[in-house]
Design a protein around this motif. Structure first.
Motif, short mmCIF file in Angstrom:
data_model
loop_
_atom_site.label_atom_id
_atom_site.label_comp_id
_atom_site.label_asym_id
_atom_site.label_seq_id
_atom_site.Cartn_x
_atom_site.Cartn_y
_atom_site.Cartn_z
N ALA A 55 27.79 -59.10 26.29
CA ALA A 55 27.37 -59.92 25.14
C ALA A 55 27.97 -61.31 25.19
O ALA A 55 27.26 -62.31 24.94
N HIS A 56 29.24 -61.43 25.54
CA HIS A 56 29.87 -62.76 25.54
C HIS A 56 29.28 -63.67 26.60
O HIS A 56 29.21 -64.89 26.41
N VAL A 57 28.80 -63.13 27.71
CA VAL A 57 28.16 -63.93 28.75
C VAL A 57 26.83 -64.48 28.25
O VAL A 57 26.51 -65.66 28.43
N VAL A 58 26.05 -63.62 27.59
CA VAL A 58 24.76 -64.05 27.03
C VAL A 58 25.00 -65.09 25.95
O VAL A 58 24.31 -66.12 25.89
N TRP A 59 25.99 -64.87 25.08
CA TRP A 59 26.28 -65.81 24.01
C TRP A 59 26.74 -67.15 24.58
O TRP A 59 26.33 -68.22 24.12
N ASP A 60 27.59 -67.14 25.61
CA ASP A 60 28.06 -68.39 26.22
C ASP A 60 26.91 -69.19 26.81
O ASP A 60 26.85 -70.41 26.65
N THR A 65 23.82 -69.05 25.80
CA THR A 65 23.05 -69.53 24.65
C THR A 65 23.69 -70.77 24.05
O THR A 65 23.00 -71.76 23.76
N LYS A 66 25.01 -70.75 23.86
CA LYS A 66 25.72 -71.92 23.32
C LYS A 66 25.51 -73.14 24.20
O LYS A 66 25.24 -74.23 23.70
N THR A 67 25.62 -72.95 25.51
CA THR A 67 25.45 -74.06 26.44
C THR A 67 24.04 -74.61 26.35
O THR A 67 23.84 -75.83 26.28
N PHE A 68 23.05 -73.72 26.32
CA PHE A 68 21.66 -74.16 26.23
C PHE A 68 21.40 -74.93 24.94
O PHE A 68 20.78 -75.99 24.96
N CYS A 69 21.87 -74.41 23.82
CA CYS A 69 21.66 -75.07 22.52
C CYS A 69 22.35 -76.43 22.48
O CYS A 69 21.81 -77.39 21.94
N ARG A 70 23.54 -76.52 23.06
CA ARG A 70 24.28 -77.77 23.05
C ARG A 70 23.59 -78.81 23.94
O ARG A 70 23.48 -79.98 23.59
#
Length: 120
Positions: free
Chosen positions: A106-111, A113-118
């Motif tokens: 989960a933390h890999v997918v979330w990281d 996602t954060k990078t993409f959104c930023r």
């Protein structure tokens, strides 16, 4: 998008005989879209890491579209955009498991996602 457009095991089993309805990832009795995007443990962990609270995680929904309507009603526009990006990455994680047997934590997918959104 209709809640039954993405082919989950429950939908495939109604079309194809001898196809398993259960979730291959967590063993839930029926794999549905709402289960894959909200209730599956890794999907729930991704959403929790993203800051989604119990108002949208703990309520039971019959259809994914009902859940998405609540998301749109409760969250502001920018947060909804990030939420959809999170769902997209979570769905890709689901597909990577189903088709390739590869699943990110989960933390890999979330990281990612954060990078993409930023970045966008």
């Amino acid at each position: 998008m209709g809640h039954d457009q993405l082919l989950m095991n429950a939908k495939i089993s109604s079309i194809r005989q001898n196809f398993r309805r259960d979730c291959l990832r967590c063993g839930a009795s029926v794999e549905t879209l709402i289960q894959a995007l909200k209730d599956y443990p890794t999907a729930r962990a991704i959403l929790t890491l993203g800051g989604l609270d119990g108002r949208l995680l703990d309520k039971d929904y019959l259809n994914c579209v009902d859940w998405l309507e609540d998301v749109r009603r409760i969250l502001d526009r920018k947060v909804v955009e990030d939420f959809i990006t999170t769902l997209w990455n979570s769905w890709n994680n689901h597909n990577n498991f189903v088709f390739y047997g590869k699943k990110d934590e989960a933390h890999v997918v979330w990281d990612s996602t954060k990078t993409f959104c930023r970045d966008f």
